[in-house]
Design a protein around this motif. Sequence first.
Motif, PDB file in Angstrom:
ATOM      1  N   PRO A   1       0.427  -1.611  -0.016  1.00  0.00           N
ATOM      2  CA  PRO A   1       0.311  -0.232  -0.417  1.00  0.00           C
ATOM      3  C   PRO A   1       0.875   1.100  -0.192  1.00  0.00           C
ATOM      4  O   PRO A   1       1.550   1.241  -0.075  1.00  0.00           O
ATOM      5  CB  PRO A   1      -1.530   0.468   1.332  1.00  0.00           C
ATOM      6  CG  PRO A   1      -0.034  -1.739   1.602  1.00  0.00           C
ATOM      7  CD  PRO A   1       0.619  -2.224   1.321  1.00  0.00           C
ATOM      8  N   ARG A   2       0.453   2.350  -0.252  1.00  0.00           N
ATOM      9  CA  ARG A   2       1.141   2.935  -0.738  1.00  0.00           C
ATOM     10  C   ARG A   2       1.659   3.786   0.884  1.00  0.00           C
ATOM     11  O   ARG A   2       1.148   3.588   1.742  1.00  0.00           O
ATOM     12  CB  ARG A   2       0.021   4.761  -0.956  1.00  0.00           C
ATOM     13  CG  ARG A   2      -1.220   4.879  -0.146  1.00  0.00           C
ATOM     14  CD  ARG A   2      -1.851   5.870  -0.733  1.00  0.00           C
ATOM     15  NE  ARG A   2      -1.236   7.490  -0.596  1.00  0.00           N
ATOM     16  CZ  ARG A   2      -1.507   7.438  -1.684  1.00  0.00           C
ATOM     17  NH1 ARG A   2      -2.072   7.662  -2.968  1.00  0.00           N
ATOM     18  NH2 ARG A   2      -0.967   8.752  -1.674  1.00  0.00           N
ATOM     19  N   GLU A   3       3.019   4.773   0.380  1.00  0.00           N
ATOM     20  CA  GLU A   3       3.529   5.312   2.104  1.00  0.00           C
ATOM     21  C   GLU A   3       3.715   6.931   1.980  1.00  0.00           C
ATOM     22  O   GLU A   3       3.663   6.984   0.739  1.00  0.00           O
ATOM     23  CB  GLU A   3       4.126   4.963   1.900  1.00  0.00           C
ATOM     24  CG  GLU A   3       5.665   5.628   2.779  1.00  0.00           C
ATOM     25  CD  GLU A   3       5.364   5.048   4.358  1.00  0.00           C
ATOM     26  OE1 GLU A   3       4.377   6.716   5.225  1.00  0.00           O
ATOM     27  OE2 GLU A   3       5.138   4.085   4.444  1.00  0.00           O
ATOM     28  N   ASP A   4       2.954   7.727   2.555  1.00  0.00           N
ATOM     29  CA  ASP A   4       2.557   8.819   2.243  1.00  0.00           C
ATOM     30  C   ASP A   4       3.717   9.710   3.320  1.00  0.00           C
ATOM     31  O   ASP A   4       3.981  11.237   3.815  1.00  0.00           O
ATOM     32  CB  ASP A   4       1.289   9.743   3.310  1.00  0.00           C
ATOM     33  CG  ASP A   4       0.407   8.796   1.791  1.00  0.00           C
ATOM     34  OD1 ASP A   4       0.375   8.898   0.315  1.00  0.00           O
ATOM     35  OD2 ASP A   4      -0.540   8.248   2.012  1.00  0.00           O
ATOM     36  N   SER A   5       4.077   8.930   4.145  1.00  0.00           N
ATOM     37  CA  SER A   5       4.901   9.692   5.400  1.00  0.00           C
ATOM     38  C   SER A   5       6.581  10.033   4.967  1.00  0.00           C
ATOM     39  O   SER A   5       7.710  10.476   5.111  1.00  0.00           O
ATOM     40  CB  SER A   5       4.999   9.490   6.525  1.00  0.00           C
ATOM     41  OG  SER A   5       5.346   7.662   6.795  1.00  0.00           O
ATOM     42  N   HIS A   6       7.681   8.746   5.084  1.00  0.00           N
ATOM     43  CA  HIS A   6       8.732   8.399   4.565  1.00  0.00           C
ATOM     44  C   HIS A   6       9.159   7.325   3.185  1.00  0.00           C
ATOM     45  O   HIS A   6       8.045   6.604   3.476  1.00  0.00           O
ATOM     46  CB  HIS A   6       9.807   7.853   5.377  1.00  0.00           C
ATOM     47  CG  HIS A   6       9.533   7.479   6.642  1.00  0.00           C
ATOM     48  ND1 HIS A   6       7.950   6.555   7.327  1.00  0.00           N
ATOM     49  CD2 HIS A   6       9.694   5.395   6.677  1.00  0.00           C
ATOM     50  CE1 HIS A   6       8.062   5.459   8.034  1.00  0.00           C
ATOM     51  NE2 HIS A   6       8.567   5.170   7.077  1.00  0.00           N
ATOM     52  N   CYS A   7      10.501   7.275   2.576  1.00  0.00           N
ATOM     53  CA  CYS A   7      10.695   6.144   1.764  1.00  0.00           C
ATOM     54  C   CYS A   7      10.799   4.736   2.635  1.00  0.00           C
ATOM     55  O   CYS A   7      11.243   4.654   3.818  1.00  0.00           O
ATOM     56  CB  CYS A   7      12.452   6.585   0.983  1.00  0.00           C
ATOM     57  SG  CYS A   7      12.545   5.288  -0.078  1.00  0.00           S
ATOM     58  N   ARG A   8      10.464   3.550   2.219  1.00  0.00           N
ATOM     59  CA  ARG A   8      10.586   2.297   3.324  1.00  0.00           C
ATOM     60  C   ARG A   8      12.034   1.762   3.222  1.00  0.00           C
ATOM     61  O   ARG A   8      12.023   0.974   3.398  1.00  0.00           O
ATOM     62  CB  ARG A   8       9.817   1.513   3.478  1.00  0.00           C
ATOM     63  CG  ARG A   8       8.557   2.127   3.274  1.00  0.00           C
ATOM     64  CD  ARG A   8       6.892   0.959   3.112  1.00  0.00           C
ATOM     65  NE  ARG A   8       5.294   1.097   3.368  1.00  0.00           N
ATOM     66  CZ  ARG A   8       4.657   0.556   2.387  1.00  0.00           C
ATOM     67  NH1 ARG A   8       4.911  -0.366   1.351  1.00  0.00           N
ATOM     68  NH2 ARG A   8       3.491   1.439   2.062  1.00  0.00           N
ATOM     69  N   ASN A   9      12.415   2.456   1.675  1.00  0.00           N
ATOM     70  CA  ASN A   9      13.805   1.501   1.485  1.00  0.00           C
ATOM     71  C   ASN A   9      14.936   1.795   2.387  1.00  0.00           C
ATOM     72  O   ASN A   9      15.225   3.279   1.772  1.00  0.00           O
ATOM     73  CB  ASN A   9      14.143   2.353   0.254  1.00  0.00           C
ATOM     74  CG  ASN A   9      15.533   1.398  -0.366  1.00  0.00           C
ATOM     75  OD1 ASN A   9      16.430   0.738   0.657  1.00  0.00           O
ATOM     76  ND2 ASN A   9      15.667   1.418  -1.169  1.00  0.00           N
ATOM     77  N   PRO A  10      15.513   0.914   3.532  1.00  0.00           N
ATOM     78  CA  PRO A  10      16.453   1.354   4.578  1.00  0.00           C
ATOM     79  C   PRO A  10      17.478   2.251   3.674  1.00  0.00           C
ATOM     80  O   PRO A  10      18.542   3.003   4.283  1.00  0.00           O
ATOM     81  CB  PRO A  10      16.784   0.017   4.870  1.00  0.00           C
ATOM     82  CG  PRO A  10      16.224  -1.071   4.156  1.00  0.00           C
ATOM     83  CD  PRO A  10      15.296   0.171   3.732  1.00  0.00           C
ATOM     84  N   GLY A  11      18.160   1.909   2.447  1.00  0.00           N
ATOM     85  CA  GLY A  11      18.655   2.354   2.055  1.00  0.00           C
ATOM     86  C   GLY A  11      18.585   3.986   1.473  1.00  0.00           C
ATOM     87  O   GLY A  11      20.146   4.643   0.372  1.00  0.00           O
ATOM     88  N   CYS A  12      17.938   4.035   1.288  1.00  0.00           N
ATOM     89  CA  CYS A  12      18.004   5.746   0.880  1.00  0.00           C
ATOM     90  C   CYS A  12      17.991   6.999   1.802  1.00  0.00           C
ATOM     91  O   CYS A  12      17.067   6.417   2.979  1.00  0.00           O
ATOM     92  CB  CYS A  12      15.812   5.150   0.058  1.00  0.00           C
ATOM     93  SG  CYS A  12      15.686   7.014  -0.857  1.00  0.00           S
ATOM     94  N   PRO A  13      18.344   8.266   1.079  1.00  0.00           N
ATOM     95  CA  PRO A  13      18.503   9.063   2.074  1.00  0.00           C
ATOM     96  C   PRO A  13      17.190   9.808   2.372  1.00  0.00           C
ATOM     97  O   PRO A  13      17.069  10.819   3.092  1.00  0.00           O
ATOM     98  CB  PRO A  13      19.293   9.988   1.451  1.00  0.00           C
ATOM     99  CG  PRO A  13      19.248   9.662  -0.126  1.00  0.00           C
ATOM    100  CD  PRO A  13      18.839   7.919  -0.214  1.00  0.00           C
ATOM    101  N   GLY A  14      16.188   9.142   1.423  1.00  0.00           N
ATOM    102  CA  GLY A  14      14.880   9.783   1.751  1.00  0.00           C
ATOM    103  C   GLY A  14      14.452  10.986   0.378  1.00  0.00           C
ATOM    104  O   GLY A  14      15.373  11.722  -0.316  1.00  0.00           O
TER     105      GLY A  14
END
Length: 141
Positions: free
Chosen positions: A29-42
Motif C-alpha cells: 500500500p501507498r506510503e505518505d510519510s517516508h521512503c521505506r527503503n532502508p538504504g535511501c536518504p529519503g
Amino acid sequence: MVAGWFAGDGDDFRLLGTRCSSCTSVFFPREDSHCRNPGCPGGDLEEVPLSRHGRIWSYTDSRYRPPSPYVTDPELPWEPYALIAVELESERLVVLGQAVPGVTVADLTVGMEVEIVPGVLHEDTETVWTTWNWRPTGVTA
C-alpha cells in the motif's frame, strides 16, 4: 473502499502506490510519510498508478471464514475463494488479492497473466465496499 488505494473503474481501474523521487522504489500500500527503503536518504513520495497486469507468483484458497475485520454475512454459507499473489508487470512488486468470483485454484497456474478489476468486498442495503480482484486475462466476469 480504502481511500487512496485505488481509483477509476472498468478498464481505468488501478491500484495507487507511491514512488520515492530519490531511489525510485515503489510502494503498495501507498506510503505518505517516508521512503521505506532502508538504504535511501529519503525523497519526496509521489502517487503513481500501478500496472493493471501481472503474472501469478503464488496462489492458495481460503476454505475458512476469516475473523474480523473481514466482513461476511453469518447468515450465508461460507464460500471459499482463491487468493493470488501477483507480480506487477512494470514495478516487479508482489500484490496480494482475491480472484474474481468463480475462479478457483484449479483455474490458476504460476506464471499465468492476470489483470486487476474492481470487485465487491461486502455490501448491505446502504453501502457497497469496493476492493480489487485479479482476473486471468481472456476471462470475462
